[in-house]
Design a protein around this motif. Structure first.
Motif, PDB file in Angstrom:
ATOM      1  N   GLY A 168    -101.433  20.704  12.686  1.00  0.00           N
ATOM      2  CA  GLY A 168    -102.505  21.202  11.837  1.00  0.00           C
ATOM      3  C   GLY A 168    -102.527  20.647  10.429  1.00  0.00           C
ATOM      4  O   GLY A 168    -103.352  21.078   9.611  1.00  0.00           O
ATOM      5  N   ILE A 169    -101.662  19.686  10.125  1.00  0.00           N
ATOM      6  CA  ILE A 169    -101.583  19.208   8.737  1.00  0.00           C
ATOM      7  C   ILE A 169    -102.838  18.460   8.318  1.00  0.00           C
ATOM      8  O   ILE A 169    -103.175  18.390   7.133  1.00  0.00           O
ATOM      9  N   GLU A 170    -103.574  17.917   9.295  1.00  0.00           N
ATOM     10  CA  GLU A 170    -104.798  17.179   8.947  1.00  0.00           C
ATOM     11  C   GLU A 170    -105.846  18.101   8.332  1.00  0.00           C
ATOM     12  O   GLU A 170    -106.705  17.643   7.574  1.00  0.00           O
ATOM     13  N   LYS A 171    -105.763  19.400   8.615  1.00  0.00           N
ATOM     14  CA  LYS A 171    -106.688  20.363   8.010  1.00  0.00           C
ATOM     15  C   LYS A 171    -106.279  20.683   6.574  1.00  0.00           C
ATOM     16  O   LYS A 171    -107.122  20.945   5.721  1.00  0.00           O
ATOM     17  N   LEU A 172    -104.975  20.671   6.310  1.00  0.00           N
ATOM     18  CA  LEU A 172    -104.469  20.977   4.974  1.00  0.00           C
ATOM     19  C   LEU A 172    -104.516  19.763   4.052  1.00  0.00           C
ATOM     20  O   LEU A 172    -104.754  19.900   2.848  1.00  0.00           O
ATOM     21  N   ILE A 173    -104.252  18.575   4.627  1.00  0.00           N
ATOM     22  CA  ILE A 173    -104.197  17.338   3.837  1.00  0.00           C
ATOM     23  C   ILE A 173    -105.068  16.294   4.539  1.00  0.00           C
ATOM     24  O   ILE A 173    -104.594  15.537   5.388  1.00  0.00           O
ATOM     25  N   PRO A 174    -106.369  16.257   4.214  1.00  0.00           N
ATOM     26  CA  PRO A 174    -107.257  15.291   4.883  1.00  0.00           C
ATOM     27  C   PRO A 174    -106.833  13.835   4.703  1.00  0.00           C
ATOM     28  O   PRO A 174    -107.164  12.986   5.530  1.00  0.00           O
ATOM     29  N   SER A 175    -106.070  13.558   3.641  1.00  0.00           N
ATOM     30  CA  SER A 175    -105.605  12.188   3.379  1.00  0.00           C
ATOM     31  C   SER A 175    -104.327  11.853   4.146  1.00  0.00           C
ATOM     32  O   SER A 175    -103.774  10.759   3.972  1.00  0.00           O
ATOM     33  N   PHE A 176    -103.860  12.752   4.983  1.00  0.00           N
ATOM     34  CA  PHE A 176    -102.604  12.521   5.697  1.00  0.00           C
ATOM     35  C   PHE A 176    -102.733  11.307   6.613  1.00  0.00           C
ATOM     36  O   PHE A 176    -103.716  11.151   7.327  1.00  0.00           O
ATOM     37  N   ARG A 177    -101.709  10.435   6.564  1.00  0.00           N
ATOM     38  CA  ARG A 177    -101.765   9.196   7.348  1.00  0.00           C
ATOM     39  C   ARG A 177    -100.536   8.956   8.205  1.00  0.00           C
ATOM     40  O   ARG A 177    -100.463   7.928   8.875  1.00  0.00           O
ATOM     41  N   GLY A 178     -99.568   9.887   8.201  1.00  0.00           N
ATOM     42  CA  GLY A 178     -98.458   9.690   9.109  1.00  0.00           C
ATOM     43  C   GLY A 178     -97.130  10.172   8.570  1.00  0.00           C
ATOM     44  O   GLY A 178     -97.052  10.886   7.573  1.00  0.00           O
ATOM     45  N   VAL A 179     -96.067   9.745   9.256  1.00  0.00           N
ATOM     46  CA  VAL A 179     -94.725  10.225   8.940  1.00  0.00           C
ATOM     47  C   VAL A 179     -93.735   9.067   8.968  1.00  0.00           C
ATOM     48  O   VAL A 179     -93.806   8.194   9.836  1.00  0.00           O
ATOM     49  N   LYS A 180     -92.852   9.063   7.989  1.00  0.00           N
ATOM     50  CA  LYS A 180     -91.668   8.194   8.012  1.00  0.00           C
ATOM     51  C   LYS A 180     -90.558   9.036   8.616  1.00  0.00           C
ATOM     52  O   LYS A 180     -90.003   9.922   7.967  1.00  0.00           O
ATOM     53  N   PHE A 181     -90.237   8.756   9.862  1.00  0.00           N
ATOM     54  CA  PHE A 181     -89.330   9.595  10.644  1.00  0.00           C
ATOM     55  C   PHE A 181     -87.935   8.987  10.600  1.00  0.00           C
ATOM     56  O   PHE A 181     -87.605   8.104  11.380  1.00  0.00           O
ATOM     57  N   SER A 182     -87.102   9.467   9.689  1.00  0.00           N
ATOM     58  CA  SER A 182     -85.743   8.945   9.547  1.00  0.00           C
ATOM     59  C   SER A 182     -84.743   9.940  10.118  1.00  0.00           C
ATOM     60  O   SER A 182     -83.863  10.451   9.427  1.00  0.00           O
ATOM     61  N   GLY A 183     -84.894  10.198  11.400  1.00  0.00           N
ATOM     62  CA  GLY A 183     -83.983  11.085  12.121  1.00  0.00           C
ATOM     63  C   GLY A 183     -83.680  10.487  13.482  1.00  0.00           C
ATOM     64  O   GLY A 183     -84.371   9.579  13.947  1.00  0.00           O
ATOM     65  N   SER A 184     -82.651  10.991  14.138  1.00  0.00           N
ATOM     66  CA  SER A 184     -82.228  10.425  15.429  1.00  0.00           C
ATOM     67  C   SER A 184     -82.774  11.181  16.637  1.00  0.00           C
ATOM     68  O   SER A 184     -82.516  10.786  17.771  1.00  0.00           O
ATOM     69  N   ASP A 185     -83.537  12.250  16.397  1.00  0.00           N
ATOM     70  CA  ASP A 185     -84.071  13.071  17.497  1.00  0.00           C
ATOM     71  C   ASP A 185     -85.313  12.394  18.082  1.00  0.00           C
ATOM     72  O   ASP A 185     -86.433  12.586  17.597  1.00  0.00           O
ATOM     73  N   LEU A 186     -85.108  11.615  19.139  1.00  0.00           N
ATOM     74  CA  LEU A 186     -86.223  10.864  19.710  1.00  0.00           C
ATOM     75  C   LEU A 186     -87.209  11.755  20.457  1.00  0.00           C
ATOM     76  O   LEU A 186     -88.362  11.364  20.646  1.00  0.00           O
ATOM     77  N   MET A 187     -86.778  12.945  20.860  1.00  0.00           N
ATOM     78  CA  MET A 187     -87.734  13.882  21.459  1.00  0.00           C
ATOM     79  C   MET A 187     -88.739  14.340  20.404  1.00  0.00           C
ATOM     80  O   MET A 187     -89.955  14.341  20.634  1.00  0.00           O
ATOM     81  N   ASP A 188     -88.246  14.713  19.250  1.00  0.00           N
ATOM     82  CA  ASP A 188     -89.125  15.112  18.150  1.00  0.00           C
ATOM     83  C   ASP A 188     -90.017  13.940  17.749  1.00  0.00           C
ATOM     84  O   ASP A 188     -91.224  14.101  17.518  1.00  0.00           O
ATOM     85  N   PHE A 189     -89.439  12.743  17.683  1.00  0.00           N
ATOM     86  CA  PHE A 189     -90.217  11.548  17.357  1.00  0.00           C
ATOM     87  C   PHE A 189     -91.333  11.336  18.371  1.00  0.00           C
ATOM     88  O   PHE A 189     -92.493  11.091  18.007  1.00  0.00           O
ATOM     89  N   GLY A 190     -91.005  11.435  19.651  1.00  0.00           N
ATOM     90  CA  GLY A 190     -92.011  11.244  20.692  1.00  0.00           C
ATOM     91  C   GLY A 190     -93.121  12.272  20.607  1.00  0.00           C
ATOM     92  O   GLY A 190     -94.301  11.954  20.828  1.00  0.00           O
ATOM     93  N   ARG A 191     -92.785  13.496  20.276  1.00  0.00           N
ATOM     94  CA  ARG A 191     -93.800  14.536  20.142  1.00  0.00           C
ATOM     95  C   ARG A 191     -94.717  14.249  18.953  1.00  0.00           C
ATOM     96  O   ARG A 191     -95.910  14.560  18.995  1.00  0.00           O
ATOM     97  N   CYS A 192     -94.163  13.647  17.908  1.00  0.00           N
ATOM     98  CA  CYS A 192     -94.996  13.230  16.771  1.00  0.00           C
ATOM     99  C   CYS A 192     -95.972  12.139  17.205  1.00  0.00           C
ATOM    100  O   CYS A 192     -97.154  12.169  16.846  1.00  0.00           O
TER     101      CYS A 192
END
Length: 307
Positions: free
Chosen positions: A162-186
């Motif tokens: 839902g972040i696109e509703k709060l921040i219309p300028s949102f363009r993505g995430v720099k994912f610096s974590g090792s949890d590839l399940m969380d990454f895949g869900r992103c």
């Protein structure tokens, strides 16, 4: 910088080191040669400045402004995108840096979670990010997910919901974590104009297989030319070649980690490989013993004899 501001961010993004003099003051004179090195020697045309690799939390707000402006000015016509990290412990400082990034025509900003007074859940974190973004509501905005350093163990996917509703300028995430399940869900949640960028250099190939759009990392400062070949091999379906390069990066970083691979060592390795004079890190990060960086540099050249 502005014309490319809404261009989807893909490929390699170097998380830049901050040049210091021997006395520990910022050294703007090295930024121009640094950009030339990245573009001409490493084939890297996107940079992420004033982040973790850039020791942002050891810099004053005034220093971060001076650096951001110099990076943007020197990158004009040479880099595709300059992403300025504006995250701070203080909301007001982060908003001040955000307004400044807009004034200097940065292509985008990124914000890490505060790590002293930590947000207790995704909703609190999203409220903080929204308040920062409100200081420049049209400037492309990235969330910088780094739980191992911040201690904010909120899944990135929960932040994206839902972040696109709060921040219309949102363009993505720099994912610096090792949890590839969380990454895949992103990646699965990602809107078409967003970029999910991976930040664990030794696992990039896995992130590409999960659908990642690019990568932000410190090693791309001096190994970008090789990792560009990894990405090209993956995109061309040559998994054998892509794995070969990834395994070489893992061999290099495994050797470095055995010797004690921290930001100070990494910065000195960049000095050794690039020939630039980026200086020592700022306390509390300790300078690197010369023999340690030289040992890693020898390993680098033995694994990667040429670009």
């Amino acid at each position: 910088m502005a014309p490319s501001a809404d261009k989807k961010l893909t490929g390699l993004i170097a998380a830049t080191f901050t040049p210091f003099t021997r006395e520990g003051e910022i050294n703007l004179l090295e930024i121009g040669p640094y950009i030339d090195y990245l573009t001409e020697k490493q084939g890297v045309r996107n940079i992420f400045v004033n982040g973790t690799t850039g020791e942002s939390m050891s810099l004053s707000v005034a220093e971060r402004k001076i650096l951001a402006e110099e990076w943007c000015q020197k990158a004009k016509g040479k880099m595709d995108q300059v992403i300025v990290h504006v995250g701070c412990m203080s909301l007001k400082d982060a908003q001040e840096l955000t307004r400044h990034a807009e004034q200097i025509r940065a292509d985008a900003i990124a914000v890490i979670a505060p790590s002293f007074f930590k947000p207790s859940n995704a909703d609190v974190l999203k409220s903080f990010l929204q308040e920062v973004a409100s200081a420049a509501p049209t400037l492309p905005f990235y969330y910088y997910h780094l739980p191992a350093i911040t201690g904010v163990n909120v899944p990135a996917k929960d932040v994206l919901d839902g972040i696109e509703k709060l921040i219309p300028s949102f363009r993505g995430v720099k994912f610096s974590g090792s949890d590839l399940m969380d990454f895949g869900r992103c990646v699965s949640y990602c809107l078409p104009h967003w970029s999910v960028l991976y930040g664990v250099d030794e696992q990039l190939l896995a992130a590409l297989a999960m659908g990642g759009h690019g990568a932000v990392g410190s090693t791309y400062n001096y190994a970008g030319c090789h990792v560009n070949k990894l990405i090209s091999a993956f995109e061309n379906g040559d998994l054998v070649q892509a794995r070969t390069i990834q395994f070489k990066m893992q061999e290099l970083l495994s050797h470095a980690m055995k010797l004690g691979f921290d930001l100070g060592v990494n910065k000195q390795l960049m000095n050794e490989v690039s020939g630039l004079c980026l200086g020592p890190p700022r306390l509390p990060v300790m300078p690197c013993p010369p023999d340690r960086a030289q040992s890693i540099a020898r390993k680098y050249h033995s694994i990667f004899p040429e670009c």
